[in-house]
Design an enzyme around this catalytic site. Structure first.
Site, PDB file in Angstrom:
ATOM      1  N   LYS A 301       0.851  -1.186   0.000  1.00 40.21           N
ATOM      2  CA  LYS A 301       0.000   0.000   0.000  1.00 40.21           C
ATOM      3  C   LYS A 301       0.887   1.237   0.000  1.00 40.21           C
ATOM      4  O   LYS A 301       1.815   1.355   0.807  1.00 40.21           O
ATOM      5  CB  LYS A 301      -0.909  -0.019   1.232  1.00 40.21           C
ATOM      6  CG  LYS A 301      -2.056   0.965   1.191  1.00 40.21           C
ATOM      7  CD  LYS A 301      -3.035   0.697   2.320  1.00 40.21           C
ATOM      8  CE  LYS A 301      -4.243   1.625   2.243  1.00 40.21           C
ATOM      9  NZ  LYS A 301      -5.235   1.345   3.302  1.00 40.21           N
ATOM     10  N   GLU A 387     -18.867  -6.267  10.957  1.00 43.64           N
ATOM     11  CA  GLU A 387     -19.831  -5.518  11.757  1.00 43.64           C
ATOM     12  C   GLU A 387     -20.828  -6.422  12.473  1.00 43.64           C
ATOM     13  O   GLU A 387     -21.206  -6.140  13.631  1.00 43.64           O
ATOM     14  CB  GLU A 387     -20.576  -4.527  10.859  1.00 43.64           C
ATOM     15  CG  GLU A 387     -19.713  -3.394  10.316  1.00 43.64           C
ATOM     16  CD  GLU A 387     -18.989  -3.768   9.030  1.00 43.64           C
ATOM     17  OE1 GLU A 387     -18.257  -2.916   8.496  1.00 43.64           O
ATOM     18  OE2 GLU A 387     -19.156  -4.926   8.567  1.00 43.64           O
ATOM     19  N   ARG A 415     -24.822  -2.766   8.339  1.00 43.02           N
ATOM     20  CA  ARG A 415     -24.421  -4.143   8.063  1.00 43.02           C
ATOM     21  C   ARG A 415     -24.620  -5.047   9.275  1.00 43.02           C
ATOM     22  O   ARG A 415     -24.575  -6.267   9.154  1.00 43.02           O
ATOM     23  CB  ARG A 415     -22.958  -4.169   7.608  1.00 43.02           C
ATOM     24  CG  ARG A 415     -22.721  -3.434   6.302  1.00 43.02           C
ATOM     25  CD  ARG A 415     -21.248  -3.155   6.064  1.00 43.02           C
ATOM     26  NE  ARG A 415     -20.477  -4.356   5.845  1.00 43.02           N
ATOM     27  CZ  ARG A 415     -19.917  -4.702   4.681  1.00 43.02           C
ATOM     28  NH1 ARG A 415     -20.074  -3.937   3.624  1.00 43.02           N
ATOM     29  NH2 ARG A 415     -19.201  -5.797   4.571  1.00 43.02           N
TER      30      ARG A 415
END
Length: 656
Positions: A301, A387, A415
């Protein structure tokens, strides 16, 4: 002039980017010889750095998939072949290569490009994303539908590719899709690319894993495997089962393949996701294979920008900055954001109550749990992008006397809605939900807007739902919810508040009691949360009553009935969907009490909120001062406005 642009236009500078300037669509990319792809990738990386530095936006994830994006659009006939991106932070290079190169600097801006893939924006955006871990399910659905539709005469087989990464493989939904795809008969032709940026599944790779990646994605390896199946039989014959088990366990000693193979996927990799020749070679091989495939690539990243590689969290999303210097903090004091208020409250409350547990679904920085994770590491739980698990984990803790606090974005709590209802509220458990990014979020657009939480929370029995008008009230509400016996939610906006002094005590508020901020006449303004300042200013202009409602549930019934005796009408203001929101709660109360007074409900309209600044979105929804004044005077023309009205400053938002 923006970097890499021609004078007086947004066109790319062909002298600085000679190859990229010739790529308007992926079909143009496929005209280049393969040996030029590394140079194209370098131009694309440089262009992305300069573009995002000029405008701001998601940064690190896109830098990590430059080579992968080039390889995919080169090897696959997009958009006829379907390319599905997971976690849209990765998609900026894809947008640049697919017809939006010269508009990339408009990302997140009003009428500009969306920050995530969006079907309405381009035929190359095959599936809209913003929330993670959806790509495999969507790609599988596409593969099934394309197979059933069949091919036109002379048309080649259409491929479907899902790119999942940036932690998205930590969510259960991804494994539900893998489980389904791997067990289907006939086997679907779908490729899942696991973009492992060393922040999710595996550790850093070295020479051994690189060698295994070359071996397992080679034509020779796959030819040996397919030949062995034909010679020894499939899974049903003992010899075939033995060879397959030997192969899986041999690879499982070195790479994380066994899980995927057992789920029915042919695993290839891991390979270096920044090695374009290796990527091209692997994709060439995989394109010849049938059935579900998984290619594991290792990326970094922030690749190619040293500061982003060194601070992958800080450079996930950025505001405009100088590429030569990197991000520089602005000097001088700044107002604390609501997230900061929550962060301080959480640590201070934890110091007074050892039962407090902090839970986040992979949003430690965004939700303000960095300090808590350091000061109370044994009471801090980052459950990754899960979640549903986060909510039920909190319920389990509460069953044993703990006092869990779930720090979560409004849009992500959607969610875990079934768990909120079934596992927490139905059992009346002591769980506090600290809901960040409630209401209008602005530049991230519809996928991240907290437009619905007041509506979906207030209909749940046992819930206490609060919305603070300022930072000090937010702190008191958090304490109120924490000390309440039963489920409670405090919903606060993104960014900073009005800048009021914060009471350092851990005081509570009487549940269900609103605050009368101004005693006026004729019409009462009932404001919830972030719109209280707008109501206060409008009330001052028009000499109206102003109430800071504080509680969406329970409402202050006594105060509302008292106001109904001496007012001709009411206005409710909320930065939530007007349908089923806080204003609807007031209307329901008056209907129940047979009070026939007009109620003007101001809130977010029944449409998706486009990306723009928070101020622009509120203005378009009619929820700024001018919009509220216009709506009120249209309903009650007899009200008289004060001429020289001061303007209200809506809090600015940071990038993220």
């Amino acid at each position: 002039m923006a970097p890499g642009r021609d004078n007086d236009s947004n066109m790319i500078d062909a002298q600085r980017y000679p190859r990229l300037a010739r790529i308007d669509l992926p079909a143009d990319l496929r005209k280049f010889p393969e040996q030029e792809l590394p140079a194209i990738a370098e131009e694309l990386r440089a262009y992305l750095i300069e573009s995002v530095a000029a405008s701001g936006g998601h940064f690190g994830a896109g830098l990590g998939v430059i080579e992968l994006t080039v390889a995919l659009h080169y090897m696959y006939n997009t958009p006829s072949d379907r390319l599905v991106w997971d976690v849209g932070h990765q998609s900026y290079p894809h947008k640049i290569l697919s017809g939006r190169r010269d508009r990339i600097e408009t990302v997140k801006q009003k009428d500009g490009l969306a920050p995530f893939p969006r079907r309405e924006e381009s035929e190359f955006d095959t599936f809209g994303v913003g929330h993670s871990s959806t790509s495999i399910s969507a790609a599988l659905g596409m593969a099934i539908a394309l197979h059933r539709a069949g091919s036109e005469p002379g048309e080649s087989r259409r491929h479907v590719v899902a790119v999942i990464g940036d932690g998205a493989m930590t969510a259960g939904m991804a494994y539900e899709a893998l489980n389904h795809a791997g067990g289907m008969e006939p086997s679907p032709d779908v490729l899942v690319i696991l973009n492992d940026n060393r922040m999710s599944i595996s550790e850093n790779v070295g020479g051994l894993t690189k060698m295994l990646g070359r071996m397992m994605s080679s034509r020779t390896m796959n030819a040996m495997r397919e030949g062995g199946k034909k010679l020894l039989g499939g899974r049903s014959r003992p010899a075939g089962r033995f060879v397959r088990r030997w192969e899986e366990h041999w690879k499982g000693m070195f790479v994380p393949s066994t899980l995927f193979e057992e789920m029915g996927f042919h695993y290839s990799g891991p390979i270096d996701g920044h090695d374009l020749p290796a990527l091209i070679g692997a994709l060439k091989t995989i394109k010849t294979l049938k059935g579900p495939q998984l290619l594991h690539v290792i990326t970094t990243k922030g690749k190619g920008f040293e500061l982003a590689e060194g601070d992958q969290i800080g450079y996930h999303a950025v505001g405009p900055f100088d590429p030569a210097k990197g991000m520089v903090s602005k000097p001088g004091p700044k107002k604390p954001a609501y997230t900061d208020i929550f962060s301080d409250w959480l640590c201070e409350m934890a110091a007074t109550d050892s039962r407090l547990m902090g839970i986040t679904p992979a949003m430690r920085e965004g939700s303000g749990l960095v300090r808590f994770s350091k000061e109370y590491p044994d009471r801090y739980f980052d459950v990754a992008i899960a979640e549903q698990h986060a909510v039920t984990l909190a319920a389990g803790m509460a069953c044993e006397g703990a006092k869990p606090v779930v720090a979560i974005y409004s849009t992500f709590l959607q969610r875990g809605y079934d768990q909120l209802i079934h596992d927490v509220a139905l059992q009346n458990l002591d769980v506090l939900f600290a809901i960040d990014r409630g209401g209008v979020v602005g530049p991230d657009g519809a996928t991240h807007s907290g437009s619905f939480d007041l509506s979906y929370l207030r209909c749940i029995p046992n819930m206490v739902v609060m919305a603070p008008a300022d930072e000090s009230e937010c702190r008191k509400m958090l304490t109120t919810g924490f000390r309440h016996r039963g489920p409670a939610a405090v919903r606060y906006p993104r960014g900073s508040g009005t800048g009021v002094a914060v009471d350092e005590l851990l005081d509570t508020l009487p549940i269900g009691q609103a605050e009368l901020r101004r005693r006026g006449s004729r019409v009462a303004l009932l404001a919830f949360g972030a719109l209280v300042p707008v109501a206060e200013q409008l009330g001052s202009e028009l000499d109206l009553t102003v109430v800071n409602m504080r509680f969406v549930k329970p409402l202050d019934r006594a105060l509302l009935l008292d106001l109904a005796r001496n007012h001709i009408g009411f206005v409710t203001l909320e930065d939530n969907a007007v349908m089923g929101g806080a204003g609807s709660a007031v209307a329901e109360l008056f209907a129940l009490e047979a009070i026939a007074l007009p109620i003007l409900q101001l809130g977010l309209p029944d449409t998706w909120l486009e990306h723009a600044s928070r101020e622009q979105v509120l203005a378009e929804a009619g929820l700024d001062l001018a919009g509220a004044r216009r709506a009120v005077l249209k309903r009650w023309p007899q009200l008289t406005a004060t001429i020289n009205a001061p303007t209200i400053n809506t809090p600015k938002l940071a990038a993220g």
